[in-house]
Design a protein around this motif. Structure first.
Motif, PDB file in Angstrom:
ATOM      1  N   VAL A 137       0.845  -1.204   0.000  1.00 32.03           N
ATOM      2  CA  VAL A 137       0.000   0.000   0.000  1.00 32.03           C
ATOM      3  C   VAL A 137       0.877   1.249   0.000  1.00 32.03           C
ATOM      4  O   VAL A 137       1.827   1.365   0.777  1.00 32.03           O
ATOM      5  CB  VAL A 137      -0.930  -0.003   1.233  1.00 32.03           C
ATOM      6  CG1 VAL A 137      -1.640   1.346   1.370  1.00 32.03           C
ATOM      7  CG2 VAL A 137      -1.941  -1.128   1.134  1.00 32.03           C
ATOM      8  N   GLY A 138       0.559   2.166  -0.908  1.00 31.96           N
ATOM      9  CA  GLY A 138       1.277   3.433  -0.975  1.00 31.96           C
ATOM     10  C   GLY A 138       2.630   3.352  -1.659  1.00 31.96           C
ATOM     11  O   GLY A 138       3.393   4.323  -1.629  1.00 31.96           O
ATOM     12  N   THR A 139       2.941   2.218  -2.293  1.00 35.05           N
ATOM     13  CA  THR A 139       4.214   2.060  -3.003  1.00 35.05           C
ATOM     14  C   THR A 139       3.959   1.909  -4.496  1.00 35.05           C
ATOM     15  O   THR A 139       2.827   1.777  -4.948  1.00 35.05           O
ATOM     16  CB  THR A 139       4.986   0.828  -2.492  1.00 35.05           C
ATOM     17  OG1 THR A 139       4.403  -0.370  -3.040  1.00 35.05           O
ATOM     18  CG2 THR A 139       4.965   0.753  -0.970  1.00 35.05           C
ATOM     19  N   ASP A 140       5.049   1.862  -5.264  1.00 35.07           N
ATOM     20  CA  ASP A 140       4.943   1.636  -6.709  1.00 35.07           C
ATOM     21  C   ASP A 140       5.005   0.164  -7.071  1.00 35.07           C
ATOM     22  O   ASP A 140       4.913  -0.188  -8.257  1.00 35.07           O
ATOM     23  CB  ASP A 140       6.057   2.397  -7.437  1.00 35.07           C
ATOM     24  CG  ASP A 140       5.814   3.900  -7.459  1.00 35.07           C
ATOM     25  OD1 ASP A 140       4.629   4.299  -7.494  1.00 35.07           O
ATOM     26  OD2 ASP A 140       6.799   4.666  -7.437  1.00 35.07           O
ATOM     27  N   THR A 141       5.180  -0.690  -6.090  1.00 35.99           N
ATOM     28  CA  THR A 141       5.191  -2.134  -6.339  1.00 35.99           C
ATOM     29  C   THR A 141       3.758  -2.653  -6.311  1.00 35.99           C
ATOM     30  O   THR A 141       3.019  -2.427  -5.355  1.00 35.99           O
ATOM     31  CB  THR A 141       6.043  -2.863  -5.286  1.00 35.99           C
ATOM     32  OG1 THR A 141       7.383  -2.365  -5.344  1.00 35.99           O
ATOM     33  CG2 THR A 141       6.059  -4.365  -5.550  1.00 35.99           C
ATOM     34  N   ALA A 142       3.368  -3.344  -7.374  1.00 33.11           N
ATOM     35  CA  ALA A 142       1.985  -3.784  -7.525  1.00 33.11           C
ATOM     36  C   ALA A 142       1.757  -5.149  -6.873  1.00 33.11           C
ATOM     37  O   ALA A 142       2.676  -5.963  -6.751  1.00 33.11           O
ATOM     38  CB  ALA A 142       1.612  -3.852  -8.998  1.00 33.11           C
ATOM     39  N   LEU A 143       0.510  -5.376  -6.477  1.00 34.32           N
ATOM     40  CA  LEU A 143       0.059  -6.682  -6.019  1.00 34.32           C
ATOM     41  C   LEU A 143      -0.455  -7.474  -7.211  1.00 34.32           C
ATOM     42  O   LEU A 143      -1.193  -6.950  -8.043  1.00 34.32           O
ATOM     43  CB  LEU A 143      -1.074  -6.514  -5.000  1.00 34.32           C
ATOM     44  CG  LEU A 143      -1.871  -7.775  -4.618  1.00 34.32           C
ATOM     45  CD1 LEU A 143      -1.024  -8.712  -3.766  1.00 34.32           C
ATOM     46  CD2 LEU A 143      -3.163  -7.397  -3.891  1.00 34.32           C
ATOM     47  N   ILE A 181     -12.152   2.749  11.364  1.00 38.46           N
ATOM     48  CA  ILE A 181     -12.020   2.175  10.023  1.00 38.46           C
ATOM     49  C   ILE A 181     -12.036   3.336   9.035  1.00 38.46           C
ATOM     50  O   ILE A 181     -12.979   4.127   9.007  1.00 38.46           O
ATOM     51  CB  ILE A 181     -13.155   1.180   9.708  1.00 38.46           C
ATOM     52  CG1 ILE A 181     -13.175   0.044  10.741  1.00 38.46           C
ATOM     53  CG2 ILE A 181     -12.992   0.604   8.310  1.00 38.46           C
ATOM     54  CD1 ILE A 181     -14.126   0.261  11.891  1.00 38.46           C
ATOM     55  N   GLU A 182     -10.992   3.447   8.225  1.00 41.71           N
ATOM     56  CA  GLU A 182     -10.860   4.550   7.280  1.00 41.71           C
ATOM     57  C   GLU A 182     -10.533   4.023   5.887  1.00 41.71           C
ATOM     58  O   GLU A 182      -9.824   3.026   5.742  1.00 41.71           O
ATOM     59  CB  GLU A 182      -9.744   5.499   7.719  1.00 41.71           C
ATOM     60  CG  GLU A 182      -9.962   6.184   9.045  1.00 41.71           C
ATOM     61  CD  GLU A 182      -8.778   7.058   9.429  1.00 41.71           C
ATOM     62  OE1 GLU A 182      -8.909   8.294   9.351  1.00 41.71           O
ATOM     63  OE2 GLU A 182      -7.729   6.506   9.791  1.00 41.71           O
ATOM     64  N   ILE A 183     -11.012   4.726   4.881  1.00 41.95           N
ATOM     65  CA  ILE A 183     -10.692   4.379   3.505  1.00 41.95           C
ATOM     66  C   ILE A 183      -9.389   5.066   3.095  1.00 41.95           C
ATOM     67  O   ILE A 183      -9.111   6.201   3.501  1.00 41.95           O
ATOM     68  CB  ILE A 183     -11.839   4.774   2.539  1.00 41.95           C
ATOM     69  CG1 ILE A 183     -11.685   4.080   1.181  1.00 41.95           C
ATOM     70  CG2 ILE A 183     -11.934   6.284   2.392  1.00 41.95           C
ATOM     71  CD1 ILE A 183     -11.976   2.618   1.200  1.00 41.95           C
ATOM     72  N   LYS A 184      -8.594   4.361   2.319  1.00 43.54           N
ATOM     73  CA  LYS A 184      -7.365   4.908   1.740  1.00 43.54           C
ATOM     74  C   LYS A 184      -7.526   4.856   0.223  1.00 43.54           C
ATOM     75  O   LYS A 184      -7.237   3.849  -0.417  1.00 43.54           O
ATOM     76  CB  LYS A 184      -6.148   4.096   2.187  1.00 43.54           C
ATOM     77  CG  LYS A 184      -5.935   4.059   3.696  1.00 43.54           C
ATOM     78  CD  LYS A 184      -5.609   5.441   4.248  1.00 43.54           C
ATOM     79  CE  LYS A 184      -5.370   5.412   5.742  1.00 43.54           C
ATOM     80  NZ  LYS A 184      -5.136   6.785   6.297  1.00 43.54           N
ATOM     81  N   PRO A 185      -8.023   5.954  -0.364  1.00 45.61           N
ATOM     82  CA  PRO A 185      -8.392   5.912  -1.789  1.00 45.61           C
ATOM     83  C   PRO A 185      -7.211   5.626  -2.715  1.00 45.61           C
ATOM     84  O   PRO A 185      -6.120   6.197  -2.560  1.00 45.61           O
ATOM     85  CB  PRO A 185      -8.969   7.312  -2.047  1.00 45.61           C
ATOM     86  CG  PRO A 185      -9.340   7.840  -0.697  1.00 45.61           C
ATOM     87  CD  PRO A 185      -8.328   7.252   0.238  1.00 45.61           C
ATOM     88  N   LEU A 186      -7.431   4.715  -3.656  1.00 47.54           N
ATOM     89  CA  LEU A 186      -6.495   4.419  -4.736  1.00 47.54           C
ATOM     90  C   LEU A 186      -5.063   4.265  -4.225  1.00 47.54           C
ATOM     91  O   LEU A 186      -4.110   4.789  -4.799  1.00 47.54           O
ATOM     92  CB  LEU A 186      -6.571   5.510  -5.808  1.00 47.54           C
ATOM     93  CG  LEU A 186      -7.969   5.755  -6.397  1.00 47.54           C
ATOM     94  CD1 LEU A 186      -7.926   6.855  -7.451  1.00 47.54           C
ATOM     95  CD2 LEU A 186      -8.560   4.481  -6.981  1.00 47.54           C
ATOM     96  N   SER A 187      -4.918   3.502  -3.155  1.00 45.24           N
ATOM     97  CA  SER A 187      -3.640   3.398  -2.464  1.00 45.24           C
ATOM     98  C   SER A 187      -2.841   2.153  -2.805  1.00 45.24           C
ATOM     99  O   SER A 187      -1.732   1.958  -2.320  1.00 45.24           O
ATOM    100  CB  SER A 187      -3.877   3.434  -0.950  1.00 45.24           C
ATOM    101  OG  SER A 187      -4.813   2.446  -0.557  1.00 45.24           O
ATOM    102  N   LEU A 188      -3.393   1.285  -3.677  1.00 40.03           N
ATOM    103  CA  LEU A 188      -2.720   0.028  -4.004  1.00 40.03           C
ATOM    104  C   LEU A 188      -2.828  -0.253  -5.496  1.00 40.03           C
ATOM    105  O   LEU A 188      -3.913  -0.183  -6.072  1.00 40.03           O
ATOM    106  CB  LEU A 188      -3.348  -1.124  -3.216  1.00 40.03           C
ATOM    107  CG  LEU A 188      -2.796  -2.531  -3.482  1.00 40.03           C
ATOM    108  CD1 LEU A 188      -1.349  -2.638  -3.014  1.00 40.03           C
ATOM    109  CD2 LEU A 188      -3.664  -3.588  -2.801  1.00 40.03           C
ATOM    110  N   LYS A 189      -1.708  -0.593  -6.106  1.00 42.78           N
ATOM    111  CA  LYS A 189      -1.709  -1.057  -7.490  1.00 42.78           C
ATOM    112  C   LYS A 189      -1.947  -2.562  -7.507  1.00 42.78           C
ATOM    113  O   LYS A 189      -1.375  -3.300  -6.693  1.00 42.78           O
ATOM    114  CB  LYS A 189      -0.376  -0.755  -8.174  1.00 42.78           C
ATOM    115  CG  LYS A 189      -0.103   0.710  -8.437  1.00 42.78           C
ATOM    116  CD  LYS A 189       1.239   0.867  -9.145  1.00 42.78           C
ATOM    117  CE  LYS A 189       1.558   2.318  -9.468  1.00 42.78           C
ATOM    118  NZ  LYS A 189       2.873   2.447 -10.156  1.00 42.78           N
TER     119      LYS A 189
END
Length: 327
Positions: free
Chosen positions: A78-84, A278-286
């Protein structure tokens, strides 16, 4: 440009497909496009540790396992340029099914050759990361009791659900949802990033994974004779039309409770203390998604594939043979 990817394989997760993974990696991956390394997890949270070390060194980390493995890997990306990326070999595969990743290993691996990236939301549940569905109440109760059970997979869950259902007592929760106060006596409360737990059992049928919102699905306390209808509504995507269900979309939820909150995060049991945020982290994961031509019908029909011969495994009297009160 060649992409570097790391496969993290959980050798004990799910239904045992992992044994064939190296053969498929060799036969299905395009070595002109992808440079591959493989590692195996050896203990709980090992995937999280290995994924953390991979950040910045690899273009993607491939979680080979079930929802727990996916959660461990995603939490460090999460929050990195490395994708799942996901090769689903678990028993539920909730996020993979929602993202239409093929359930067949060879097709899932072929998808990686195209390296199609999409950004999705994630959730923060106190100190935990969730990419799919978290919750409190009955589903959390089942998650905590499921640990250590010998019978795994959907049948194991169903067996435990039918055992625990009749004796479970709904609880009252105080919630603040985007600043608005709610008090609900609830059978369960789910916080959905995607629509489903896994196996196409949908707790929030209209949830979107990139809308910057959490679907808070509140299933209020209900009479026992309504249980069969509630269960089938999870299977046919109509739970949000049930009179006992309430769905609120929000960015932040706070829960306070007089006793410690048992919860699950992507199916894994956790304890949240007496207060949860509980919070949303928008568009935080590739995440790597399949190209259109590799999207296939990954639907597991729970009725056809789980229910046959189920009486040999489960005691369903608690749910299916309920007697209505006399009028």
């Amino acid at each position: 440009m060649t992409k570097r990817i790391l496969f993290l394989i959980n050798p004990v997760s799910g239904v045992g497909k992992q044994r064939t993974i190296e053969r498929y990696i060799e036969s299905e991956l395009d070595c002109n496009k992808l440079s591959v390394d493989i590692d195996y997890t050896e203990f709980r949270a090992h995937a999280r540790e290995l994924a953390g070390k991979a950040v910045g060194q690899y273009d993607a980390v491939v979680a080979v396992g079930g929802d727990g493995t996916v959660n461990e890997v995603a939490s460090k990306l999460v929050g990195t340029d490395t994708a799942l990326a996901i090769v689903p070999t678990g028993s539920g595969n909730g996020l993979a099914r929602f993202m239409q990743i093929p359930m067949r290993i060879n097709k899932a691996i072929q998808s990686l050759n195209y390296f199609h990236e999409k950004k999705i939301d994630t959730m923060k549940v106190n100190q935990y990361c969730s990419v799919n569905v978290a919750g409190i109440g009955f589903d959390a109760h089942i998650s905590h009791n499921f640990e250590g059970k010998k019978l795994r997979g959907p049948l194991g869950y169903l067996q435990l659900i039918t055992t625990e259902f009749a004796g479970y007592q709904s609880d009252t929760y105080q919630l603040k949802i985007d600043g608005k106060v709610y008090s609900r006596k609830a059978f369960l409360i789910s916080f959905a990033n995607s629509s489903q737990y896994g196996n196409n059992i949908h707790i929030a049928p209209n949830a979107q994974i990139d809308d910057g919102l959490i679907d808070v699905s509140i299933i209020r306390d209900f009479p026992m004779f309504d249980a069969p209808a509630m269960i089938f509504s999870l299977l046919d995507k109509s739970i949000n039309k049930n009179d006992n269900d309430e769905v609120v979309r929000a960015k932040r939820i706070e829960i306070e409770h007089p006793s410690e909150l048992k919860a699950h995060v992507d199916g894994e049991p956790v304890l949240l203390g007496k207060k949860a945020i509980i919070e949303i982290k928008p568009l935080s994961l590739k995440i790597i998604v399949p190209p259109d031509h590799l999207i296939e019908n990954s639907i597991l029909d729970p009725i056809k594939e789980i229910i046959p011969n189920i009486q040999d495994t489960l005691n369903l009297d608690n749910i299916w043979n309920l007697k209505l009160p006399k009028t």
